[in-house]
Design a protein around this motif. Structure first.
Motif, short mmCIF file in Angstrom:
data_model
loop_
_atom_site.label_atom_id
_atom_site.label_comp_id
_atom_site.label_asym_id
_atom_site.label_seq_id
_atom_site.Cartn_x
_atom_site.Cartn_y
_atom_site.Cartn_z
N SER A 53 0.84 -1.20 0.00
CA SER A 53 0.00 0.00 0.00
C SER A 53 0.88 1.25 0.00
O SER A 53 2.11 1.16 0.13
N PRO A 54 0.29 2.44 -0.13
CA PRO A 54 1.08 3.68 -0.05
C PRO A 54 1.92 3.77 1.23
O PRO A 54 3.04 4.30 1.20
N TYR A 55 1.38 3.24 2.31
CA TYR A 55 2.13 3.22 3.58
C TYR A 55 3.42 2.42 3.43
O TYR A 55 4.50 2.86 3.81
N HIS A 56 3.30 1.21 2.85
CA HIS A 56 4.47 0.36 2.66
C HIS A 56 5.45 0.98 1.66
O HIS A 56 6.67 0.93 1.85
N ARG A 57 4.91 1.54 0.60
CA ARG A 57 5.76 2.07 -0.47
C ARG A 57 6.58 3.26 0.01
O ARG A 57 7.75 3.40 -0.35
N LYS A 58 5.96 4.09 0.83
CA LYS A 58 6.67 5.25 1.36
C LYS A 58 7.85 4.81 2.21
O LYS A 58 8.92 5.45 2.20
N ARG A 59 7.69 3.71 2.96
CA ARG A 59 8.73 3.24 3.89
C ARG A 59 9.60 2.13 3.29
O ARG A 59 10.43 1.55 3.98
N LYS A 60 9.35 1.84 1.99
CA LYS A 60 10.12 0.80 1.29
C LYS A 60 10.06 -0.54 2.04
O LYS A 60 11.07 -1.23 2.21
N MET A 61 8.83 -0.89 2.50
CA MET A 61 8.60 -2.13 3.23
C MET A 61 7.82 -3.11 2.36
O MET A 61 6.84 -2.71 1.73
#
Length: 439
Positions: A361-369
């Motif tokens: 999700s955008p959350y994961h993508r922002k944190r490269k997770m």
């Protein structure tokens, strides 16, 4: 119709206020409509009708010519599809009231959606529209006059003054216009019965509806497009209309265009469930009242909104829904019949979980997770999809140009194709960055 179907008539709705198909395409799909179980077309012309004289400015750039209208009617008759024209005469009048020449007929000065019911010129305008459509549709049995979603009714200055009089109210305001238009149709075309969408009637008391005399003038079309529609409530509504004196009524489901204003892919499962609910209503309600069902296929939510799913995208859903109605339910046999008609090896009804929205999700993508397992699910599919998009975009454009006019092709590609490619490209870039961060 099959003996399993409670609907004597099954009509396909063609909404022409967005991406109207070329007549050549309609000639291709009318035989399919008939084969799948349809025996009529509810055709909502909007600005695609070749209005003449002072109404000529209502025409869209690629409006059908009178000869093209005749060809549509010819093709429909050839494939045993009864035509019912639909012309909005109260709400959803944007295609008329957006023009400066008719802006003085708006209910609210700023908004082009609803017609001012107090001006004689309003009824004259509607009468002229009906007359011109009728002239090209001789011998029809029904004429749909719209009258749904009359937003901001009562908020115009003339209405506010009218409502201050003690004997006046909103219900009377609505019914007066509806009766005036219906009466106009019946006076000039006594063999044609007006149909109205029922949403402006639902909340009116039995007593008021009965006393108004509207039941002698129109046939209501009850519409609801949700998948978990309350069957009991709809049966009660049908019974209410029966008690108010309406001798006949219609119902309306949807096969596309009712699950999101910018929906691009048709959710077949949603529409299948909606139509199954309508089968239950028909089995429980007063059968003698029921004229038939219309499967709506909205192309825009209103004149100014973006396109919903294009008609070709909705054909599999339409096929599933028509065959389900024809056979009284959805079975493996119905699925096989639809696959045969459409030339498909495996028709998918249900939607599956998307790994991207759940694990990247955008959350994961922002944190490269990202979970390492999910890389194997997401990356190959994303690369494959982007490759396919790039390969077929020209082929897709050529196919669209065969069916639709240039402005519809341009709008659909800009709204659906280019953003998708950009999202896929960005997804792969973010995925590479997340993979690099883990190494």
């Amino acid at each position: 119709m099959s003996d399993s179907s409670p609907f004597r008539m099954q009509l396909v709705h063609l909404d022409l206020k967005g991406a109207p198909p070329k007549v050549s395409y309609l000639a291709e799909i009318f035989p399919l409509f008939h084969a799948l179980g349809a025996n009529g077309i509810l055709i909502e012309y909007e600005d695609m009708f070749p209005y003449e004289g002072p109404l000529q400015l209502l025409r869209a750039r690629h409006a059908y010519s009178p000869s093209e209208i005749k060809e549509i009617l010819h093709q429909a008759k050839l494939h045993e599809l009864e035509i019912i024209p639909l012309v909005q005469t109260f709400g959803h009048m944007e295609f008329v009231l957006k023009h400066e020449q008719f802006s003085h007929l708006r209910e609210v000065e700023l908004f082009p959606n609803a017609l001012n019911p107090h001006k004689e010129e309003s009824l004259a305008l509607v009468g002229t529209m009906i007359k011109q459509v009728m002239e090209l549709h001789r011998g029809i049995r029904w004429f749909h006059i719209g009258c749904d979603e009359v937003y901001y009714l009562g908020e115009g200055e003339m209405s506010k003054q009218w409502l201050q009089q003690e004997q006046n109210n909103m219900v009377k305001l609505c019914l007066t216009q509806m009766k005036a238009v219906a009466s106009h149709v019946l006076i000039h075309h006594p063999n044609v019965k007006p149909i109205v969408w029922d949403d402006m009637l639902r909340g009116i008391s039995e007593e008021y509806l009965t006393e108004s005399g509207i039941a002698q003038l129109v046939e209501p079309m009850i519409w609801d497009y949700v998948e978990d529609m309350d069957v009991h409530v709809k049966v009660l509504l049908m019974d209410k209309y029966r008690k108010c004196g309406f001798p006949k009524l219609w119902v309306a489901s949807a096969f596309k265009g009712a699950t999101g204003v910018n929906q691009s892919l048709t959710i077949i499962g949603h529409h299948l469930k909606n139509n199954i609910q309508w089968l239950k209503v028909a089995d429980s309600g007063p059968a003698e009242m029921l004229q038939g069902i219309v499967l709506t296929g909205w192309q825009r939510y209103d004149h100014f909104s973006v396109l919903c799913e294009l008609l070709p995208m909705g054909i599999p859903s339409l096929a599933v829904c028509l065959q389900t109605l024809k056979h009284g339910g959805y079975t493996d046999n119905v699925k096989k019949i639809v696959e045969k008609y459409l030339g498909m090896s495996n028709l998918e009804i249900n939607n599956f979980m998307r790994y991207v929205t759940g694990w990247f999700s955008p959350y994961h993508r922002k944190r490269k997770m990202i979970h390492p397992v999910m890389i194997q699910h997401i990356q190959p599919d994303a690369i494959s999809l982007l490759t396919r998009w790039n390969a077929i975009i020209q082929e897709l454009q050529a196919a669209l140009e065969r069916i639709f006019y240039p402005d519809a092709v341009e709008e659909w590609l800009e709204e659906n194709t280019y953003p998708t490619i950009q999202k896929l490209q960005q997804l792969l870039q973010d995925l590479d960055a997340a993979i690099a961060a883990q190494s």
